[in-house]
Design an enzyme around this catalytic site. Structure first.
Site, PDB file in Angstrom:
ATOM      1  N   GLY A  37       0.812  -1.208   0.000  1.00 44.21           N
ATOM      2  CA  GLY A  37       0.000   0.000   0.000  1.00 44.21           C
ATOM      3  C   GLY A  37       0.841   1.251   0.000  1.00 44.21           C
ATOM      4  O   GLY A  37       2.055   1.208  -0.209  1.00 44.21           O
ATOM      5  N   ASN A  45       2.704  -0.774  10.593  1.00 45.95           N
ATOM      6  CA  ASN A  45       1.691  -1.817  10.789  1.00 45.95           C
ATOM      7  C   ASN A  45       1.633  -2.299  12.234  1.00 45.95           C
ATOM      8  O   ASN A  45       0.545  -2.552  12.765  1.00 45.95           O
ATOM      9  CB  ASN A  45       1.980  -3.011   9.887  1.00 45.95           C
ATOM     10  CG  ASN A  45       1.273  -2.948   8.543  1.00 45.95           C
ATOM     11  OD1 ASN A  45       1.319  -3.902   7.787  1.00 45.95           O
ATOM     12  ND2 ASN A  45       0.623  -1.844   8.226  1.00 45.95           N
ATOM     13  N   ASN A 102       0.170  -9.343   7.732  1.00 49.45           N
ATOM     14  CA  ASN A 102      -0.951  -8.489   7.346  1.00 49.45           C
ATOM     15  C   ASN A 102      -1.033  -8.397   5.827  1.00 49.45           C
ATOM     16  O   ASN A 102      -0.081  -7.968   5.175  1.00 49.45           O
ATOM     17  CB  ASN A 102      -0.779  -7.101   7.955  1.00 49.45           C
ATOM     18  CG  ASN A 102      -1.707  -6.061   7.348  1.00 49.45           C
ATOM     19  OD1 ASN A 102      -1.285  -5.050   6.833  1.00 49.45           O
ATOM     20  ND2 ASN A 102      -3.003  -6.334   7.410  1.00 49.45           N
ATOM     21  N   LEU A 104      -0.463  -8.482   2.294  1.00 53.87           N
ATOM     22  CA  LEU A 104       0.692  -9.015   1.575  1.00 53.87           C
ATOM     23  C   LEU A 104       1.531  -9.894   2.487  1.00 53.87           C
ATOM     24  O   LEU A 104       1.992 -10.970   2.081  1.00 53.87           O
ATOM     25  CB  LEU A 104       1.546  -7.875   1.018  1.00 53.87           C
ATOM     26  CG  LEU A 104       2.947  -8.256   0.514  1.00 53.87           C
ATOM     27  CD1 LEU A 104       2.856  -9.144  -0.710  1.00 53.87           C
ATOM     28  CD2 LEU A 104       3.782  -7.011   0.230  1.00 53.87           C
ATOM     29  N   ARG A 179       1.968   9.161   6.128  1.00 54.78           N
ATOM     30  CA  ARG A 179       1.979   8.351   4.911  1.00 54.78           C
ATOM     31  C   ARG A 179       2.427   9.165   3.695  1.00 54.78           C
ATOM     32  O   ARG A 179       3.137   8.663   2.826  1.00 54.78           O
ATOM     33  CB  ARG A 179       0.588   7.752   4.670  1.00 54.78           C
ATOM     34  CG  ARG A 179       0.190   6.670   5.668  1.00 54.78           C
ATOM     35  CD  ARG A 179       1.127   5.473   5.608  1.00 54.78           C
ATOM     36  NE  ARG A 179       0.737   4.413   6.494  1.00 54.78           N
ATOM     37  CZ  ARG A 179       0.226   3.252   6.100  1.00 54.78           C
ATOM     38  NH1 ARG A 179       0.047   3.007   4.821  1.00 54.78           N
ATOM     39  NH2 ARG A 179      -0.090   2.310   6.975  1.00 54.78           N
ATOM     40  N   HIS A 263      -9.826  -3.148   6.911  1.00 57.24           N
ATOM     41  CA  HIS A 263      -8.663  -3.954   6.539  1.00 57.24           C
ATOM     42  C   HIS A 263      -7.591  -3.986   7.619  1.00 57.24           C
ATOM     43  O   HIS A 263      -6.891  -4.979   7.763  1.00 57.24           O
ATOM     44  CB  HIS A 263      -8.084  -3.410   5.229  1.00 57.24           C
ATOM     45  CG  HIS A 263      -7.029  -4.281   4.618  1.00 57.24           C
ATOM     46  ND1 HIS A 263      -7.257  -5.590   4.255  1.00 57.24           N
ATOM     47  CD2 HIS A 263      -5.727  -4.023   4.309  1.00 57.24           C
ATOM     48  CE1 HIS A 263      -6.145  -6.105   3.742  1.00 57.24           C
ATOM     49  NE2 HIS A 263      -5.206  -5.179   3.762  1.00 57.24           N
ATOM     50  N   TRP A 264      -7.449  -2.895   8.366  1.00 61.11           N
ATOM     51  CA  TRP A 264      -6.377  -2.798   9.354  1.00 61.11           C
ATOM     52  C   TRP A 264      -6.863  -3.242  10.729  1.00 61.11           C
ATOM     53  O   TRP A 264      -7.069  -2.436  11.636  1.00 61.11           O
ATOM     54  CB  TRP A 264      -5.852  -1.366   9.411  1.00 61.11           C
ATOM     55  CG  TRP A 264      -5.037  -0.984   8.209  1.00 61.11           C
ATOM     56  CD1 TRP A 264      -4.345  -1.808   7.379  1.00 61.11           C
ATOM     57  CD2 TRP A 264      -4.816   0.343   7.727  1.00 61.11           C
ATOM     58  NE1 TRP A 264      -3.705  -1.084   6.399  1.00 61.11           N
ATOM     59  CE2 TRP A 264      -3.977   0.233   6.596  1.00 61.11           C
ATOM     60  CE3 TRP A 264      -5.239   1.605   8.141  1.00 61.11           C
ATOM     61  CZ2 TRP A 264      -3.566   1.350   5.869  1.00 61.11           C
ATOM     62  CZ3 TRP A 264      -4.829   2.709   7.410  1.00 61.11           C
ATOM     63  CH2 TRP A 264      -3.990   2.581   6.291  1.00 61.11           C
TER      64      TRP A 264
END
Length: 283
Positions: A37, A45, A102, A104, A179, A263-264
């Site tokens: 990502g 993460n 996580n 990938l 990010r 997703h997280w």
């Protein structure tokens, strides 16, 4: 400065470049593998959960090549990441470990368990593994990532971050700025293009049509270690229907679905994720 980051960061030289990682705790080895990502890293993460797991495990948060932290190497990020895990374990003398992956990282951990079964004691896949059964192959999150590869703008970054979570409260200005600072790193941007770019997607479709080699998810029956599949019910990057095939074909797999979660999981359902993962690891 993030003092925890400076305290735990390490690096090891391998025959394919320097791998960087974070290390904390004492006990059985626990390898923590990050997802893909925009602006992603192992530290981002897992920094929130590292202290919890380090109370009972010797934790290693590996930074995959090509995401702006470890030295980049040529090739598909999934396979270069898998190779980096083997190189990393060999360099540090880790014969086997439990693995949290996580997205990938889950695919990488699953392939490690398929190809090197003796090196994975237990496996936790946080979303991302398996094929889309009822949803389109290019999910909403992947479509936004594809848009970012063609127009790497701050606006597309924000769209993707909001797609990752169930609650908009997770997407803070601090997260956006963090990010965005690394989103345009040349190695990281190249990795995103090689996974989510239009050409990469078309190439994968051609390869599936032209090869007799089975995809990794057709070999999941070879995973012999106990496996926990952890999924957000509201995941828009890797939708929940992807969990059905691994749940059915991995011999010792179980599935836990987190409600009101995207997703997280390790960020949005942090306490529940840590509790359920520790219970699984300690059986």
């Amino acid at each position: 400065m993030d003092t925890a980051f400076e305290t735990t960061k390490r690096e090891v030289v391998t025959d394919a470049g320097v791998l960087r990682y974070h290390e904390a705790g004492d006990g059985p080895p626990l390898l923590m593998l990050h997802g893909s990502g925009i602006g992603v890293s192992g530290w981002r993460n897992y920094r929130g959960s590292l202290g919890t797991f380090a109370q009972q495990y010797h934790c290693y948060v590996l930074e995959f090549p090509g995401f702006g932290v470890s030295d980049p190497v040529a090739g598909n990020p999934v396979w270069t990441a898998l190779d980096s895990v083997v190189r990393f374990m060999d360099a540090l003398g880790i014969d086997s470990a439990s693995v949290i992956g996580n997205s990938l990282g889950g695919v990488v951990g699953l392939n490690l368990a398929i190809r090197h079964p003796g090196r994975v004691d237990k496996l936790i896949c946080v979303g991302g593994v398996g094929p889309n059964l009822f949803t389109q192959p290019l999910s909403e999150g992947s479509q936004i990532l594809q848009d970012f590869t063609e127009q790497p703008t701050r606006e597309n970054l924000i769209r993707w971050l909001r797609c990752m979570s169930y609650s908009s409260e997770l997407v803070t200005e601090e997260l956006i700025e963090e990010r965005w600072r690394t989103a345009l790193d040349p190695a990281a941007l190249e990795s995103i293009k090689s996974m989510y770019g239009t050409k990469a997607f078309e190439e994968r479709q051609r390869m599936l049509a032209d090869t007799d080699r089975p995809p990794y998810w057709a070999m999941m029956h070879k995973v012999v270690c106990p496996t926990l599949l952890a999924w957000g019910r509201d995941d828009r990057q890797t939708p929940l229907d992807m969990a059905l095939l691994p749940m059915r074909t991995i011999p010792n797999a179980e599935l836990h679905v987190f409600p009101n979660c995207g997703h997280w999981i390790m960020l949005e359902a942090k306490d529940a994720f840590e509790r359920i993962t520790l219970e699984f690891l300690q059986r």
